[in-house]
Design a protein around this motif. Sequence first.
Motif, PDB file in Angstrom:
ATOM      1  N   GLN A  43     -46.269 -20.660   3.117  1.00 18.51           N
ATOM      2  CA  GLN A  43     -45.071 -20.607   2.278  1.00 18.51           C
ATOM      3  C   GLN A  43     -43.950 -21.479   2.850  1.00 18.51           C
ATOM      4  N   SER A  44     -43.739 -21.449   4.158  1.00 19.82           N
ATOM      5  CA  SER A  44     -42.661 -22.249   4.745  1.00 19.82           C
ATOM      6  C   SER A  44     -42.936 -23.747   4.636  1.00 19.82           C
ATOM      7  N   ASP A  68     -42.391 -24.705   0.958  1.00 14.19           N
ATOM      8  CA  ASP A  68     -40.960 -24.797   0.665  1.00 14.19           C
ATOM      9  C   ASP A  68     -40.358 -26.088   1.221  1.00 14.19           C
ATOM     10  N   LEU A 121     -41.443 -29.042  -0.963  1.00 12.64           N
ATOM     11  CA  LEU A 121     -40.667 -29.075  -2.205  1.00 12.64           C
ATOM     12  C   LEU A 121     -39.260 -29.596  -1.967  1.00 12.64           C
ATOM     13  N   ALA A 122     -38.636 -29.165  -0.888  1.00 19.79           N
ATOM     14  CA  ALA A 122     -37.278 -29.624  -0.574  1.00 19.79           C
ATOM     15  C   ALA A 122     -37.265 -31.137  -0.340  1.00 19.79           C
ATOM     16  N   GLU A 144     -44.502 -28.935  -8.882  1.00 22.57           N
ATOM     17  CA  GLU A 144     -44.535 -28.358  -7.540  1.00 22.57           C
ATOM     18  C   GLU A 144     -45.915 -27.800  -7.179  1.00 22.57           C
TER      19      GLU A 144
END
Length: 88
Positions: free
Chosen positions: A31-32, A35, A38-39, A59
Amino acid sequence: MENIYDSMIGALREHWKANNNAYPQRFELTQSTFDGLLADRRLVNETMNYPLNLKNGYEREFLGVPVAVSAEGNAMVALDGTRVQLSV
């Protein structure tokens, strides 16, 4: 130090080379890491003034390969099901 984007690109290129340009099954990211990816993608798109179409699910895809969140770590799942670890 390699970032996840470069690691994904490298793994995808090697997979294409070894599998007659066939796509792998998917990328699996924690998950990290997901994220962070995506950022980074949003930042590049905003910097280039490229409008994101958030309705099309960009995404969950990376260069035509599905992306899934997984607790098992960062890997590319090859066409034959082999997990290729990705460095972050």
